[in-house]
Design an enzyme around this catalytic site. Structure first.
Site, mmCIF file in Angstrom:
data_model
loop_
_atom_site.group_PDB
_atom_site.id
_atom_site.type_symbol
_atom_site.label_atom_id
_atom_site.label_comp_id
_atom_site.label_asym_id
_atom_site.label_seq_id
_atom_site.Cartn_x
_atom_site.Cartn_y
_atom_site.Cartn_z
ATOM 1 N N LYS A 22 -16.272 45.883 -16.198
ATOM 2 C CA LYS A 22 -16.451 44.514 -16.394
ATOM 3 C C LYS A 22 -17.409 44.194 -15.213
ATOM 4 O O LYS A 22 -18.384 43.160 -15.296
ATOM 5 C CB LYS A 22 -15.173 43.827 -16.431
ATOM 6 C CG LYS A 22 -15.514 42.135 -16.359
ATOM 7 C CD LYS A 22 -14.334 41.353 -16.022
ATOM 8 C CE LYS A 22 -13.951 41.310 -14.534
ATOM 9 N NZ LYS A 22 -13.154 40.218 -14.103
ATOM 10 N N ASN A 23 -17.132 44.673 -14.155
ATOM 11 C CA ASN A 23 -17.801 44.227 -12.834
ATOM 12 C C ASN A 23 -19.166 44.766 -12.715
ATOM 13 O O ASN A 23 -20.014 44.312 -11.625
ATOM 14 C CB ASN A 23 -16.678 44.341 -11.403
ATOM 15 C CG ASN A 23 -15.678 43.586 -11.442
ATOM 16 O OD1 ASN A 23 -15.525 42.443 -11.991
ATOM 17 N ND2 ASN A 23 -14.678 43.876 -10.823
ATOM 18 N N ARG A 93 -15.768 33.539 -11.848
ATOM 19 C CA ARG A 93 -16.458 33.601 -10.576
ATOM 20 C C ARG A 93 -17.942 34.228 -10.789
ATOM 21 O O ARG A 93 -18.755 33.852 -10.104
ATOM 22 C CB ARG A 93 -15.713 34.465 -9.678
ATOM 23 C CG ARG A 93 -14.443 33.935 -9.417
ATOM 24 C CD ARG A 93 -14.162 33.097 -8.148
ATOM 25 N NE ARG A 93 -12.792 32.464 -7.765
ATOM 26 C CZ ARG A 93 -12.686 31.891 -6.718
ATOM 27 N NH1 ARG A 93 -13.603 31.315 -6.008
ATOM 28 N NH2 ARG A 93 -11.447 31.527 -6.353
ATOM 29 N N CYS A 117 -10.040 33.529 -10.960
ATOM 30 C CA CYS A 117 -8.926 33.825 -10.288
ATOM 31 C C CYS A 117 -8.587 33.083 -9.152
ATOM 32 O O CYS A 117 -9.516 32.955 -8.212
ATOM 33 C CB CYS A 117 -8.285 35.138 -10.212
ATOM 34 S SG CYS A 117 -8.356 36.095 -11.720
ATOM 35 N N ARG A 122 -13.691 32.271 -2.106
ATOM 36 C CA ARG A 122 -14.865 33.330 -2.284
ATOM 37 C C ARG A 122 -16.258 32.591 -2.070
ATOM 38 O O ARG A 122 -16.868 32.589 -3.050
ATOM 39 C CB ARG A 122 -14.903 34.057 -3.554
ATOM 40 C CG ARG A 122 -13.601 35.381 -3.477
ATOM 41 C CD ARG A 122 -13.669 36.121 -4.756
ATOM 42 N NE ARG A 122 -12.856 35.721 -5.884
ATOM 43 C CZ ARG A 122 -12.493 36.421 -6.861
ATOM 44 N NH1 ARG A 122 -13.157 37.610 -6.966
ATOM 45 N NH2 ARG A 122 -11.971 36.048 -7.812
ATOM 46 N N ASP A 306 -8.404 45.579 -5.708
ATOM 47 C CA ASP A 306 -8.373 45.433 -7.287
ATOM 48 C C ASP A 306 -6.908 46.464 -7.603
ATOM 49 O O ASP A 306 -6.540 46.265 -8.667
ATOM 50 C CB ASP A 306 -9.370 45.433 -8.098
ATOM 51 C CG ASP A 306 -10.001 44.052 -8.154
ATOM 52 O OD1 ASP A 306 -9.812 42.992 -7.423
ATOM 53 O OD2 ASP A 306 -11.236 44.187 -8.634
ATOM 54 N N ILE A 328 -8.686 41.651 2.087
ATOM 55 C CA ILE A 328 -9.701 40.997 1.183
ATOM 56 C C ILE A 328 -9.624 39.484 0.911
ATOM 57 O O ILE A 328 -10.250 38.476 1.377
ATOM 58 C CB ILE A 328 -10.239 41.971 0.150
ATOM 59 C CG1 ILE A 328 -10.352 43.275 0.487
ATOM 60 C CG2 ILE A 328 -11.328 41.216 -0.666
ATOM 61 C CD1 ILE A 328 -11.570 43.349 1.567
ATOM 62 N N ARG A 398 -9.263 38.741 -19.487
ATOM 63 C CA ARG A 398 -10.397 38.807 -18.532
ATOM 64 C C ARG A 398 -11.071 40.244 -18.030
ATOM 65 O O ARG A 398 -12.129 40.247 -17.763
ATOM 66 C CB ARG A 398 -10.482 37.731 -17.564
ATOM 67 C CG ARG A 398 -10.078 36.361 -17.828
ATOM 68 C CD ARG A 398 -10.205 35.207 -16.613
ATOM 69 N NE ARG A 398 -11.468 35.721 -15.935
ATOM 70 C CZ ARG A 398 -11.173 35.963 -14.672
ATOM 71 N NH1 ARG A 398 -9.968 36.249 -13.971
ATOM 72 N NH2 ARG A 398 -12.260 36.241 -13.798
#
Length: 418
Positions: A22-23, A93, A117, A122, A306, A328, A398
């Protein structure tokens, strides 16, 4: 509202195929704005965020088609809008990633400040400052970033913090800018590398890929290509953690072990036997004692934030004590209270969770608060005694494709209900 119901405890067996990342897919989809001809993407995961991104592209005039193999074809020559409205991007995001491509290709962009989320701030100031260094005029009005530039000019940019989306946005802005851009303190995650490789395949000139210094010589145009998205390393790590947690043996297919070095190291330290055969990774935890492992999250190539929640579940029933330091995101311990409801012994001290392994977890109704928290609650349910109901699972849609089908294939008693 949908929820997942899982009956545990259970043991996993068999194979599961890992979906595309996804990222990696989201920024690559955004980069398609810049191509002069058709782009064809394969191994794109069918997820809520991907669907939202495709809806966004279509609303702006991008022609989107799916072929018989579920590849996605995108053609942006008929772009009719340079605005990413709040209604479409409020849950995501990554929506900020339209800013660089639109500004670079079309000289203007109006982008709603992103949602997503609730795992901590961020800020997008690094994106904005970098583009201002490249000559953009940027202001924020009524929740929108409004940007314009006759022509972006290459600049030497040092990012104050390592940021994945910041690196990606500035990289996309730079590939069509005039002259050379140097991005220092860049993120080096595989997803950033995948975007850079995609841009180069379209004709960009990016050097230093995979390092923290990217040198980008602007080109006049980019041409569409056929491109395959990398596998999702976090999905891969989640299924491996599930197998370790339940004392199981499974094989994941379509994975890249080189993207999982820090995760595999921790899983081995927890007692798992892991073998790699090309794109297949087998984890065997049958008959082995689950050992606690200390974790400290940091940007790639170190342990990923993650995967923090998933490993915390492992530690919660491991034989001994451990600590998990989250460096993070400041709000990424929201799953802790739900794990405690299931019997975990976890104590928070600032950004550190101190965990004492317990003999067992017990089923309870729980609520997901973010994407990876959702995954951790599913993992906890696999070893909990009884029926666990996980509410607010829209978060998990998601980031995990067909998660109940994949776990069901591995032998889990899991179903989705209202």
């Amino acid at each position: 509202m949908d929820k997942l119901v899982i009956n545990g405890p259970c043991q996993l067996t068999g194979n599961v195929t890992i979906s595309g990342s996804k990222n990696a897919a989201l920024p690559i989809l955004m980069a398609c704005f810049m191509a002069e001809t058709k782009v064809t993407l394969s191994n794109v995961p069918h997820l809520k965020d991907v669907t939202t991104t495709i809806q966004l592209l279509a609303s702006m005039g991008v022609d989107v088609l799916f072929d018989e193999k579920l590849n996605i074809e995108l053609y942006s020559a008929g772009l009719t809008s340079k605005e990413a409205p709040y209604e479409l991007v409020k849950t995501m995001r990554a929506s900020i990633l339209v800013l660089g491509p639109l500004l670079s290709k079309y000289g203007e962009a109006k982008v709603s400040l992103p949602g997503g989320c609730a795992i901590g701030s961020r800020p997008v100031d690094i994106h904005i400052k970098g583009m201002q260094q490249m000559g953009a005029d940027i202001r924020i009005e009524k929740g929108y970033i409004i940007a314009s530039a006759k022509k972006l000019i290459g600049a030497d940019i040092t990012m104050e913090l390592v940021t994945v989306t910041g690196t990606e946005n500035l990289m996309m802005a730079a590939v069509l800018a005039e002259g050379q851009t140097v991005l220092r303190n860049s993120a080096i995650e595989p997803e950033v590398t995948d975007l850079a490789c995609f841009l180069n395949a379209m004709g960009a000139k990016i050097l230093g890929i995979g390092t923290d210094t990217l040198i980008i010589d602007g080109v006049k145009s980019l041409t569409g290509v056929k491109y395959t998205i990398i596998p999702d390393r976090i999905e891969a790590g989640t299924y491996l953690a599930a197998a370790a947690l339940t004392g199981s043996k499974i094989t994941i297919n379509n994975a890249d072990a080189s993207h999982l070095t820090s995760v595999l190291k921790k899983l081995r330290a927890a007692g798992a036997e892991i073998t790699v055969d090309g794109s297949n990774i087998t984890l065997d935890m049958v008959g082995k004692k689950l050992l606690p492992v200390d974790i400290s999250t940091a940007p790639y190539p170190y342990f990923p934030t993650d995967m923090q929640a998933q490993l915390m579940v492992m530690n919660s029933i491991a034989d001994g004590s451990s600590s998990v330091a989250e460096n993070i995101f400041e709000n990424r311990f929201m799953h802790v209270s739900e794990l405690i409801r299931m019997g975990a012994d976890i104590y928070l001290e600032g950004n550190i969770a101190k965990i004492k392994g317990v003999d067992k977890l017990v089923a309870a109704p729980v609520m997901a608060t973010d994407l990876r928290a959702s995954a951790s609650l599913i993992l906890a349910s696999l070893v909990a005694e009884g029926e666990t109901e996980i509410n607010r699972i829209y978060h998990i849609d998601r980031g995990y494709e067909l998660i109940e089908e994949k776990f069901h294939k591995l032998g889990v008693d899991i179903h989705r209900t209202n």
